[in-house]
Design a protein around this motif. Structure first.
Motif, PDB file in Angstrom:
ATOM      1  N   ALA A  61      -7.907  -0.335  -8.519  1.00 29.86           N
ATOM      2  CA  ALA A  61      -6.702  -0.296  -8.057  1.00 29.86           C
ATOM      3  C   ALA A  61      -6.699   0.628  -6.621  1.00 29.86           C
ATOM      4  CB  ALA A  61      -5.642   0.283  -8.816  1.00 29.86           C
ATOM      5  N   GLY A  62      -7.656   1.479  -6.526  1.00 24.28           N
ATOM      6  CA  GLY A  62      -7.725   2.291  -5.401  1.00 24.28           C
ATOM      7  C   GLY A  62      -7.163   3.458  -5.620  1.00 24.28           C
ATOM      8  N   LEU A  63      -6.583   3.817  -6.853  1.00 26.63           N
ATOM      9  CA  LEU A  63      -5.870   5.393  -7.177  1.00 26.63           C
ATOM     10  C   LEU A  63      -7.059   6.134  -7.526  1.00 26.63           C
ATOM     11  CD1 LEU A  63      -3.175   3.772  -9.277  1.00 26.63           C
ATOM     12  CD2 LEU A  63      -2.836   4.512  -6.796  1.00 26.63           C
ATOM     13  N   PRO A 106      -5.211   1.475  -1.457  1.00 22.55           N
ATOM     14  CA  PRO A 106      -4.676   0.680  -2.529  1.00 22.55           C
ATOM     15  C   PRO A 106      -4.148  -0.644  -1.938  1.00 22.55           C
ATOM     16  CG  PRO A 106      -4.223   2.670  -3.164  1.00 22.55           C
ATOM     17  CD  PRO A 106      -4.671   2.968  -1.799  1.00 22.55           C
ATOM     18  N   LYS A 107      -2.956  -0.229  -0.863  1.00 22.26           N
ATOM     19  CA  LYS A 107      -2.187  -1.496  -0.227  1.00 22.26           C
ATOM     20  C   LYS A 107      -2.938  -2.512   0.460  1.00 22.26           C
ATOM     21  CE  LYS A 107      -0.948   1.661   3.814  1.00 22.26           C
ATOM     22  NZ  LYS A 107       0.072   2.071   4.677  1.00 22.26           N
ATOM     23  N   ILE A 130      -3.577  -5.802  -4.457  1.00 18.01           N
ATOM     24  CA  ILE A 130      -3.506  -6.117  -6.031  1.00 18.01           C
ATOM     25  C   ILE A 130      -2.255  -5.312  -6.313  1.00 18.01           C
ATOM     26  CG2 ILE A 130      -6.022  -5.839  -6.515  1.00 18.01           C
ATOM     27  CD1 ILE A 130      -4.175  -2.654  -6.225  1.00 18.01           C
ATOM     28  N   MET A 186      -0.030  -3.579  -9.805  1.00 17.04           N
ATOM     29  CA  MET A 186      -0.449  -2.834 -11.033  1.00 17.04           C
ATOM     30  C   MET A 186       0.714  -2.681 -11.740  1.00 17.04           C
ATOM     31  SD  MET A 186      -2.969   0.439 -11.200  1.00 17.04           S
ATOM     32  CE  MET A 186      -2.989   1.418 -12.771  1.00 17.04           C
ATOM     33  N   PHE A 227      10.879  -3.928  -4.046  1.00 13.60           N
ATOM     34  CA  PHE A 227       9.529  -2.648  -3.432  1.00 13.60           C
ATOM     35  C   PHE A 227       8.170  -3.444  -3.435  1.00 13.60           C
ATOM     36  CE2 PHE A 227       9.739   1.595  -2.646  1.00 13.60           C
ATOM     37  CZ  PHE A 227      10.865   1.787  -2.805  1.00 13.60           C
ATOM     38  N   GLY A 228       8.109  -4.706  -4.495  1.00 17.36           N
ATOM     39  CA  GLY A 228       6.647  -5.237  -4.453  1.00 17.36           C
ATOM     40  C   GLY A 228       6.617  -5.872  -3.012  1.00 17.36           C
ATOM     41  N   TYR A 258       7.372  -4.739   0.004  1.00 16.14           N
ATOM     42  CA  TYR A 258       7.733  -3.835   0.789  1.00 16.14           C
ATOM     43  C   TYR A 258       6.943  -4.103   2.372  1.00 16.14           C
ATOM     44  CZ  TYR A 258       8.426   0.779   3.234  1.00 16.14           C
ATOM     45  OH  TYR A 258       8.726   1.777   3.974  1.00 16.14           O
ATOM     46  N   THR A 259       5.745  -4.270   2.041  1.00 14.14           N
ATOM     47  CA  THR A 259       4.999  -4.747   3.347  1.00 14.14           C
ATOM     48  C   THR A 259       4.979  -6.114   4.053  1.00 14.14           C
ATOM     49  OG1 THR A 259       2.938  -4.882   1.877  1.00 14.14           O
ATOM     50  CG2 THR A 259       3.219  -2.591   2.868  1.00 14.14           C
ATOM     51  N   ARG A 315       4.757 -10.910  -4.937  1.00 13.25           N
ATOM     52  CA  ARG A 315       4.330 -10.764  -3.694  1.00 13.25           C
ATOM     53  C   ARG A 315       2.697 -11.589  -3.918  1.00 13.25           C
ATOM     54  NH1 ARG A 315       0.514  -5.758  -2.911  1.00 13.25           N
ATOM     55  NH2 ARG A 315       1.311  -4.432  -4.728  1.00 13.25           N
TER      56      ARG A 315
END
Lengths: 316, 347
Positions: free
Chosen positions: B50-52, B72-73, B77, B79, B98-99, B101-102, B150
């Protein structure tokens, strides 16, 4: 032993007979007995020490009383005198200046510090303790230290510092315009530690997965702060806004200790309502007049607190 | 959609190494379940994907790109967390939104996507509600909705059903599986529950102490466990494990230093004294406890000091304290090396 008349003591009829003394009463009755045993003392204490004097203040505000003779009923004379007194309006203005500038500035500072302190791992406990220290210090001692800071050079630390860089000297507590902000800084600094601790507790209560989910969804630091942290911190913020406002509306210690030569001076420009009440009561012995001011302060506190709770209520 | 490749992936916290250089290829559209006891490194591995969590060593690829140092963004992916991580101050619509958002979409397009997602998940009637007014299962569905809205290249699930009650968990298992069959998005799912692993996975990855012990389809792992740990971890109740010595005298059991595994469902209680034909192992033991499950009854036996679980058909439960005979059919014995605990095949 057989009883002629059955005394149920509030217990359900038809319950099994016999057993000890405690069995004669229903669970409900026993619980109530316990509850009131524990509540009796605080109820009594609050009635005598808090509620009675509070209510009595309302009565006294309608009298003329100098402690020597019994209070004399004079109707609303104290209030008309108060509202016609230019000193009162100066004090009123000062009190609201403490509130309107003190509360937002102190909350902004404490949140910013808490927000960053929350992320610091190195020396976290030590730094937190440093911020909390002023809260544990006596207001009088603190006020005197700050008074020393504000002295002219070469005694005063701040003016010394300004002189070192060739900047003009500031009068601080001796100025009618700078005295109030100078005292406000002390008051803000005094309350900062407590607010930081509360804000940090609020920040800690937000689950880390909320932030992780937001990072995965692509929110930046600023968006996370604005859209997640601040809204979730609202109950904490409301609590601190109300508490801090009451604190600034009742400010006394710092003002009294930093302006001892002329309490509330220069020219009454730093005098808050509580100090005016104190002077009316214990310098002029105008107890009725002081009581009227107390009632006004009480109403201000009530209205402001209710207003804040209403504005910051959960609108869901 | 994308494949995910882990090459010699290492995670180290100060001096402790949590993941010891694991290799894994996850194909595009595959549903892979990481399973293992707590502290085995499965969640850490997922969080690295995930990149966390920062990757200490090795390479992580999503699609063709090496993403070790991507935020992460930037990995595209999504989660789903165990505690849902949906925001209590926002409505379901805002949470799912929120999913996006970008996403560079107009407000109408975003709303259309949210409506679509809500329809698939059966959340249409709840869009304007706050999470507090939802049940646990609905909250989890909102979290899934935020993830799928998304079209990410991969779904990551971190023990998403652990906070739900047993009935809801079974229901959500099926829903997630159906959703995967519909969307065909690469999915990595972490759980400590072997039933979730068995029922949902295309492929299971068994982890222990920061290593991958075995990967394979659920049936493969059940039929051919590579070692004692996997053999006991997969399947419920756990496989009975005995030293060969305890089965001395049974012709089918080798006399050397091996461990013999028998699944409770393969150790059958003899009914009416009729020993079935072809049985290669016959055991006698004292009944210590019985667990009637309806279609079958689990019988806890004491065989020469060792505790075993056997199966008795239907509701036929032998009396506690009585002696019963159990048998095993050919091919149902799992042999393991006693020293290395590695599989020696079946007999």
């Amino acid at each position: 032993m057989s009883l002629q008349v059955e005394n149920t003591n509030g217990a359900a009829s038809g319950r099994p007979k016999g057993g000890g003394f405690a069995d004669r009463f229903s669970m409900h009755t026993k619980r109530l007995a316990w509850i009131w045993t524990f509540l009796a003392l605080p109820v009594l204490f609050y009635s005598v020490i808090r509620f009675y004097p509070t209510l009595d203040a309302f009565r006294l505000s309608l009298t003329d009383w100098n402690l020597m003779r019994p209070p004399k009923f004079i109707g609303f004379e104290n209030y008309t005198k108060l509202f016609a007194d230019p000193d009162f309006w100066q004090v009123f203005k000062n009190t609201f200046a403490y509130l309107i500038f003190g509360t937002p500035i102190s909350l902004f500072l404490s949140f910013t510090i808490a927000f960053f302190l929350d992320r610091v791992r190195f020396g976290h406990g030590f730094i937190r303790a440093l911020y909390f220290m002023p809260f544990l210090t006596t207001a009088a001692a603190m006020a005197w230290v700050w008074r020393w800071f504000y002295q002219p050079a070469p005694i005063g630390l701040i003016n010394d510092f300004l002189a070192y860089f060739g900047l003009p000297q500031q009068p601080f507590l001796r100025s009618t315009t700078q005295a109030l902000p100078s005292i406000m800084v002390t008051a803000i600094w005094a309350g900062l530690g407590f607010q930081i601790i509360i804000f940090m507790a609020g920040l800690r209560a937000i689950p880390t997965t909320f932030y992780e989910a937001a990072r995965i969804d692509g929110l930046g630091e600023w968006a996370i702060l604005r859209r997640i942290t601040l809204p979730l911190l609202k109950p904490t913020t409301v609590f601190l806004v109300v508490l801090s406002s009451i604190g600034f509306l009742r400010i006394f210690d710092q003002v009294y200790n930093m302006t001892t030569n002329d309490p509330g001076g220069p020219l009454g420009t730093t005098k808050p309502l509580v100090l005016m009440i104190y002077q009316s009561a214990f310098s002029s012995y105008q107890m009725g007049y002081a009581a009227a001011q107390t009632v006004v302060l009480f109403l201000i506190l009530l209205v402001i607190s209710l207003l804040q709770l209403w504005i910051l209520r959960d609108k869901s | 959609m994308a494949s995910i490749a882990l090459e010699k992936l290492v995670k180290r916290y100060d001096k402790v190494e949590a993941v010891h250089g694991i290799d894994l290829e996850i194909a595009d559209g595959e549903f892979v379940v990481f399973v293992g006891p707590s502290g085995c490194g499965k969640s850490t591995t997922l969080r690295m994907i995930a990149g966390l969590e920062e990757i200490t060593g090795g390479t992580l690829r999503i699609g063709d790109a090496v993403v070790n140092e991507r935020a992460p963004k930037a990995r595209n992916i999504a989660m789903v967390f165990q505690n849902y991580a949906i925001y209590p101050h926002l409505t379901v619509r805002q949470n799912i939104g929120f999913g996006l958002y970008t996403a560079k979409l107009s407000k109408d397009e975003k709303n259309a996507r949210i409506d679509d997602t809500a329809r698939i998940l059966g959340l249409t009637d709840y869009l304007e509600r706050r999470p507090a007014a939802l049940s646990g299962g609905q909250r989890q569905r909102v979290a899934i909705g935020r993830a799928m809205v998304r079209n990410p290249s991969a779904f990551l699930f971190d023990e998403p059903l652990s906070n739900l009650d047993a009935q809801l968990r079974a229901q959500m298992r099926i829903e997630i599986k159906k959703l995967h069959q519909e969307l065909k998005t690469t999915t990595v799912y972490v759980t400590h529950d072997q039933i979730e692993a068995m029922t949902m996975a295309d492929r299971i990855v068994v982890m222990k102490d920061g290593n991958i012990l075995q990967t394979g389809t659920p049936v493969d792992l059940y039929e051919n466990p590579a070692d004692v740990f996997t053999a006991r971890f997969i399947g419920s109740p756990s496989m009975n494990m005995l030293p060969a010595l305890a089965l001395a005298g049974q012709s089918a059991v080798p006399s050397d230093d091996v461990l013999v595994g028998i699944r409770p469902h393969d150790l059958l209680a003899v009914v009416d004294g009729a020993v079935p034909e072809g049985a290669i192992v016959t055991l006698e033991g004292v009944v210590e406890a019985v667990e009637p499950l309806g279609p079958e009854t689990m019988v806890h036996l004491n065989v020469a000091g060792a505790s075993l679980i056997a199966t008795s058909p239907g509701t036929l439960s032998p009396a506690v304290g009585s002696r019963i005979t159990c048998t095993v059919q050919p091919g149902k014995l799992y042999l393991f090396d006693a020293a290395t605990e590695k599989s020696l095949g079946r007999k």
